[in-house]
Design a protein around this motif. Sequence first.
Motif, short mmCIF file in Angstrom:
data_model
loop_
_atom_site.label_atom_id
_atom_site.label_comp_id
_atom_site.label_asym_id
_atom_site.label_seq_id
_atom_site.Cartn_x
_atom_site.Cartn_y
_atom_site.Cartn_z
N LEU A 44 -4.95 6.74 7.99
CA LEU A 44 -5.31 6.77 9.41
C LEU A 44 -6.79 6.45 9.58
CD1 LEU A 44 -3.40 9.92 10.75
CD2 LEU A 44 -3.18 7.58 11.62
N GLU A 45 -7.60 7.03 8.71
CA GLU A 45 -9.04 6.77 8.76
C GLU A 45 -9.32 5.29 8.54
OE1 GLU A 45 -12.95 8.09 6.12
OE2 GLU A 45 -11.27 9.48 6.33
N ALA A 46 -8.64 4.70 7.57
CA ALA A 46 -8.87 3.29 7.26
C ALA A 46 -8.52 2.37 8.43
CB ALA A 46 -8.06 2.89 6.03
N LEU A 47 -7.59 2.78 9.25
CA LEU A 47 -7.12 1.94 10.36
C LEU A 47 -7.79 2.25 11.70
CD1 LEU A 47 -3.33 2.11 9.43
CD2 LEU A 47 -4.73 0.02 9.41
N THR A 48 -8.72 3.20 11.71
CA THR A 48 -9.29 3.68 12.97
C THR A 48 -10.69 3.14 13.23
OG1 THR A 48 -8.02 5.74 12.81
CG2 THR A 48 -9.91 5.75 14.29
N HIS A 49 -10.82 2.42 14.33
CA HIS A 49 -12.12 1.91 14.78
C HIS A 49 -12.86 3.02 15.53
CE1 HIS A 49 -14.77 -0.46 17.57
NE2 HIS A 49 -15.03 -1.08 16.42
N GLY A 57 -10.34 0.32 0.09
CA GLY A 57 -11.00 1.56 -0.29
C GLY A 57 -10.03 2.72 -0.36
N ALA A 58 -9.13 2.80 0.59
CA ALA A 58 -8.13 3.87 0.59
C ALA A 58 -7.20 3.74 -0.61
CB ALA A 58 -7.32 3.83 1.89
N CYS A 59 -6.82 2.51 -0.93
CA CYS A 59 -5.96 2.26 -2.08
C CYS A 59 -6.66 2.71 -3.37
CB CYS A 59 -5.61 0.77 -2.15
SG CYS A 59 -4.48 0.32 -3.48
N PHE A 60 -7.94 2.42 -3.48
CA PHE A 60 -8.72 2.83 -4.65
C PHE A 60 -8.76 4.36 -4.79
CE2 PHE A 60 -12.93 4.35 -6.03
CZ PHE A 60 -12.91 3.95 -7.36
N LEU A 61 -9.00 5.06 -3.68
CA LEU A 61 -9.08 6.51 -3.74
C LEU A 61 -7.74 7.15 -4.10
CD1 LEU A 61 -11.38 7.36 -0.68
CD2 LEU A 61 -11.96 7.47 -3.11
N PHE A 98 0.84 -1.19 0.00
CA PHE A 98 0.00 0.00 0.00
C PHE A 98 0.88 1.25 0.00
CE2 PHE A 98 -2.91 -3.06 2.17
CZ PHE A 98 -3.95 -3.02 1.25
N ALA A 99 0.88 1.99 -1.10
CA ALA A 99 1.69 3.21 -1.20
C ALA A 99 0.91 4.37 -0.61
CB ALA A 99 2.04 3.48 -2.66
N VAL A 100 1.48 5.01 0.40
CA VAL A 100 0.79 6.08 1.13
C VAL A 100 1.18 7.45 0.58
CG1 VAL A 100 0.51 7.19 3.38
CG2 VAL A 100 0.68 4.69 3.23
N LEU A 129 -16.81 1.53 0.77
CA LEU A 129 -16.25 1.65 -0.58
C LEU A 129 -15.39 0.42 -0.93
CD1 LEU A 129 -15.73 3.36 -3.13
CD2 LEU A 129 -13.85 4.45 -1.88
N GLY A 130 -14.52 0.05 0.00
CA GLY A 130 -13.61 -1.07 -0.25
C GLY A 130 -14.33 -2.38 -0.48
N ASP A 131 -15.46 -2.56 0.19
CA ASP A 131 -16.26 -3.77 0.00
C ASP A 131 -16.68 -3.91 -1.46
OD1 ASP A 131 -18.04 -6.01 0.99
OD2 ASP A 131 -19.58 -4.62 0.25
N ARG A 132 -17.07 -2.78 -2.08
CA ARG A 132 -17.50 -2.81 -3.48
C ARG A 132 -16.32 -3.01 -4.43
NH1 ARG A 132 -20.90 -1.78 0.62
NH2 ARG A 132 -23.06 -1.82 -0.12
N VAL A 133 -15.20 -2.38 -4.12
CA VAL A 133 -14.01 -2.55 -4.95
C VAL A 133 -13.54 -4.00 -4.90
CG1 VAL A 133 -11.59 -1.88 -5.24
CG2 VAL A 133 -13.30 -0.15 -4.64
#
Length: 227
Positions: A26-31, A127-131, A17-19, A50-54
């Motif tokens: 941070l959002e993706a990893l935060t419960h 989802g973050a990777c897609f965005l 995952f390229a940041v 979003l990631g579920d659909r991707v």
Amino acid sequence: MSGLPAETRTWLAATGFAVENEALWLEALTHGSFNSTGGEAADYQRLEFLGDRVLGLAVAAWLFRAGDAPEGRLSQRLNALVSGTTCARIARAIGLPAHVRLGKQAREDGGADSDKILGDVMEALIGACFLEHGFETAQAQVYRLWARELEGDVGKAKHPKSALQEWAAGNRRAPPVYEVIDRSGPDHAARFTVRVSIRNVGEAEASATSKAEAERLAAKAFLERFG
């Protein structure tokens, strides 16, 4: 807003995952529990949606190209490959639990090993990777992380609930009945115990971190015992 911890950024890069936008990851990893005491980051729910659909599209495309299986078999494999259980298994394999941002109580309650949380965060990362990088990059990452599952037997065997339904019909028995007989733990680390029974045959029980998985395991146990 605080940045990504150095070890988490290194882990993301090593995982593929390229940041670029740290806030997104941070959002993706935060419960949600992390923010209950005034944490500053949004939680992963929108990115998980979003990631579920991707993930679903990427896996569906792979399955479509992989052969000429009929729609029913494609759906069976798709559902197994994108299930929360599969996502959580992959999350553990890549070392995700150590990087999930949880509130103190959620962590003490075992949230870092919850199938539900790990599966959701895995999808949020997609989802973050897609965005950040677009569908082709996100798809390639899915194919890399899911390689063993895609090439293996996940979802090829009939789902135990379907198999049990067919067994009951084939043996002229009443349809199986599923009942949640126990639910314990907080919402983010819940555990369900399900009993499946067929009248005049018997019953079996199983426990898991989701109702669907507990039903699957109970059906499997029933077939092993009475099938």
